[in-house]
Write a protein that holds these residues in place. Structure first.
Motif, PDB file in Angstrom:
ATOM      1  N   VAL A   1       0.851  -1.405   0.129  1.00 46.76           N
ATOM      2  CA  VAL A   1      -0.040   0.062   0.092  1.00 46.76           C
ATOM      3  C   VAL A   1       0.786   1.215   0.155  1.00 46.76           C
ATOM      4  O   VAL A   1       1.866   1.313   1.042  1.00 46.76           O
ATOM      5  N   SER A   2       0.658   1.901  -1.044  1.00 47.96           N
ATOM      6  CA  SER A   2       1.412   3.341  -1.034  1.00 47.96           C
ATOM      7  C   SER A   2       0.407   4.523  -1.181  1.00 47.96           C
ATOM      8  O   SER A   2      -0.527   4.261  -1.546  1.00 47.96           O
ATOM      9  N   GLY A   3       0.967   5.656  -0.483  1.00 44.51           N
ATOM     10  CA  GLY A   3      -0.017   6.723  -0.648  1.00 44.51           C
ATOM     11  C   GLY A   3       0.827   7.926  -0.220  1.00 44.51           C
ATOM     12  O   GLY A   3       2.138   7.907   0.173  1.00 44.51           O
ATOM     13  N   SER A   4       0.071   9.209  -0.897  1.00 48.17           N
ATOM     14  CA  SER A   4       0.912  10.301  -0.158  1.00 48.17           C
ATOM     15  C   SER A   4       0.834  10.504   1.277  1.00 48.17           C
ATOM     16  O   SER A   4      -0.034   9.846   1.870  1.00 48.17           O
ATOM     17  N   LEU A   5       1.380  11.430   1.761  1.00 44.79           N
ATOM     18  CA  LEU A   5       1.564  11.601   3.188  1.00 44.79           C
ATOM     19  C   LEU A   5       0.223  12.218   3.512  1.00 44.79           C
ATOM     20  O   LEU A   5      -0.588  11.650   4.558  1.00 44.79           O
ATOM     21  N   THR A   6      -0.611  12.945   2.809  1.00 46.48           N
ATOM     22  CA  THR A   6      -2.125  13.357   3.150  1.00 46.48           C
ATOM     23  C   THR A   6      -2.942  12.156   3.160  1.00 46.48           C
ATOM     24  O   THR A   6      -3.787  11.819   3.978  1.00 46.48           O
ATOM     25  N   GLN A   7      -2.955  11.261   2.301  1.00 50.70           N
ATOM     26  CA  GLN A   7      -3.656  10.041   2.133  1.00 50.70           C
ATOM     27  C   GLN A   7      -3.210   9.231   3.511  1.00 50.70           C
ATOM     28  O   GLN A   7      -4.225   8.729   4.225  1.00 50.70           O
ATOM     29  N   TRP A   8      -2.191   8.871   3.781  1.00 52.53           N
ATOM     30  CA  TRP A   8      -1.747   8.060   4.983  1.00 52.53           C
ATOM     31  C   TRP A   8      -2.444   8.685   6.249  1.00 52.53           C
ATOM     32  O   TRP A   8      -2.732   7.912   7.080  1.00 52.53           O
ATOM     33  N   ARG A   9      -2.263  10.046   6.409  1.00 58.80           N
ATOM     34  CA  ARG A   9      -2.911  10.681   7.307  1.00 58.80           C
ATOM     35  C   ARG A   9      -4.422  10.528   7.499  1.00 58.80           C
ATOM     36  O   ARG A   9      -5.075  10.340   8.622  1.00 58.80           O
ATOM     37  N   GLN A  10      -5.221  10.557   6.316  1.00 58.46           N
ATOM     38  CA  GLN A  10      -6.508  10.171   6.212  1.00 58.46           C
ATOM     39  C   GLN A  10      -6.916   8.796   6.656  1.00 58.46           C
ATOM     40  O   GLN A  10      -7.909   8.824   7.352  1.00 58.46           O
ATOM     41  N   TRP A  11      -5.980   7.801   6.217  1.00 56.45           N
ATOM     42  CA  TRP A  11      -6.344   6.519   6.617  1.00 56.45           C
ATOM     43  C   TRP A  11      -6.084   6.075   7.983  1.00 56.45           C
ATOM     44  O   TRP A  11      -6.601   5.213   8.337  1.00 56.45           O
ATOM     45  N   THR A  12      -4.941   6.766   8.572  1.00 57.67           N
ATOM     46  CA  THR A  12      -4.639   6.219   9.755  1.00 57.67           C
ATOM     47  C   THR A  12      -4.901   7.391  10.956  1.00 57.67           C
ATOM     48  O   THR A  12      -4.983   6.829  12.380  1.00 57.67           O
ATOM     49  N   GLY A  13      -5.115   8.735  10.627  1.00 52.02           N
ATOM     50  CA  GLY A  13      -5.069   9.765  11.566  1.00 52.02           C
ATOM     51  C   GLY A  13      -3.908   9.901  12.510  1.00 52.02           C
ATOM     52  O   GLY A  13      -3.929  10.652  13.317  1.00 52.02           O
ATOM     53  N   LEU A  14      -2.835   9.401  11.779  1.00 51.31           N
ATOM     54  CA  LEU A  14      -1.421   9.761  12.576  1.00 51.31           C
ATOM     55  C   LEU A  14      -0.863  10.900  11.747  1.00 51.31           C
ATOM     56  O   LEU A  14      -1.156  11.280  10.461  1.00 51.31           O
TER      57      LEU A  14
END
Ligand SMILES: CC(C)(COP(=O)(O)OP(=O)(O)OC[C@H]1O[C@@H](n2cnc3c(N)ncnc32)[C@H](O)[C@@H]1OP(=O)(O)O)[C@@H](O)C(=O)NCCC(=O)NCCS
Length: 262
Positions: free
Chosen positions: A198-211
């Motif tokens: 699973v790869s994503g931009s940092l914005t996406q990862w923040r959305q997916w994880t709340g981190l």
């Protein structure tokens, strides 16, 4: 509590009206997993395209568990039965083979998911036995499985090699889901080091994880089996999930051929 004997398990080929409903189960998959591009493209089609290889459990009219597997040809080109890219790889092979009309030589489990209200009642054993039986009915001798150990996320810094060597006093794996597979006769064969990505931009990862994803390096994410690699300079993070290849003989009886209820 619902009596487990009221649960009926069949293939989806036997109850095709349930095909559209098997993905409705309330589950505990981490929010980032559907963003594996292979999962996003193909997982929702498995039940419809391979109903003989998929099983469903119902309690009355409620769908309470699904078990998915796919057939593929492991002997053409440079393929191998248990590729390093595990889950992603066999899913792609299965759909490509189906598209090209290639005969399957083996079958791989894709997932077993039990509704959150039905966890902890032994249903996973029955679903696994049902999957094995379904594959046996299609003429296969073996069911392979790129298994996602369900307690590995509690030890994200431990290598998978170390993790699968962890045993209880009775010699069985400490991980509950690996233990289910081994108890019914499965053998742990090897690690699939890059089974899902699973790869994503940092914005996406923040959305997916709340981190925050605001520093470089390994980030521990709830539900992830290993840390996610974060690169702030290039604005991306990548998760590479290892799974564990397990081989089941379809015809030995340890899995219980009386798996199908009702
Ligand atoms: C993995 C999963 C299918 C197990 O289903 P289940 O029906 O709840 O499991 P069971 O009740 O059959 O129990 C299986 C084993 O796990 C153990 N177990 C169940 N819940 C547990 C928990 N919360 N913590 C620790 N062990 C647990 C049981 O004791 C049993 O082991 P044992 O027979 O040696 O005692 C279910 O947790 C699930 O759907 N998870 C989300 C999807 C997933 O990760 N699937 C696996 C990857 S494909």
């Amino acid at each position: 509590m619902t009596d487990t004997d009221s649960i009926r398990i069949t293939t989806l080929a036997e109850r095709p009206s349930l095909i559209a409903r098997v993905y409705e189960i309330a589950d505990t998959w981490p929010a980032f997993t559907p963003h594996d591009p292979v999962a996003g493209a193909l997982l929702s089609r498995v039940a419809e395209d391979f109903p003989h290889y998929c099983v469903v459990a119902t309690d009355g009219t409620r769908v309470v568990a699904r078990g998915l597997s796919v057939p593929f040809n492991a002997v053409i080109d440079d393929r191998e039965e248990m590729p390093d890219q595990g889950w992603d790889r066999v899913l792609v092979w299965a759909f490509r083979d189906q598209h090209r009309g290639r005969p399957p030589t083996t079958a791989s489990a894709i997932e077993i998911t039990v509704d959150t209200e039905y966890l902890g009642r032994g249903l996973s054993y029955r679903m696994l036995a049902a999957l094995r039986q379904a594959c046996g009915r299609r003429g296969h001798d073996v069911l392979l499985a790129p298994v996602r150990p369900t307690a590995k996320h509690l030890h994200p810094r431990v290598t998978m090699a170390d993790y699968i060597s962890r045993r209880r006093d009775d010699g069985l794996p400490t991980d509950p889901w690996l233990r289910v597979h081994v108890k019914v006769g499965g053998t742990i064969e090897k690690i699939a080091p890059t089974s899902m990505t699973v790869s994503g931009s940092l914005t996406q990862w923040r959305q997916w994880t709340g981190l925050p994803f605001d520093r470089d390096g390994d980030i521990e994410v709830p539900g992830a089996l290993v840390p996610v690699h974060c690169d702030t300079r290039h604005d991306h993070a990548v998760y590479v999930e290892p799974n564990v290849w397990i081989r089941h003989s379809v015809h030995d009886t340890a899995g219980g051929l009386s798996a199908f209820g009702g």
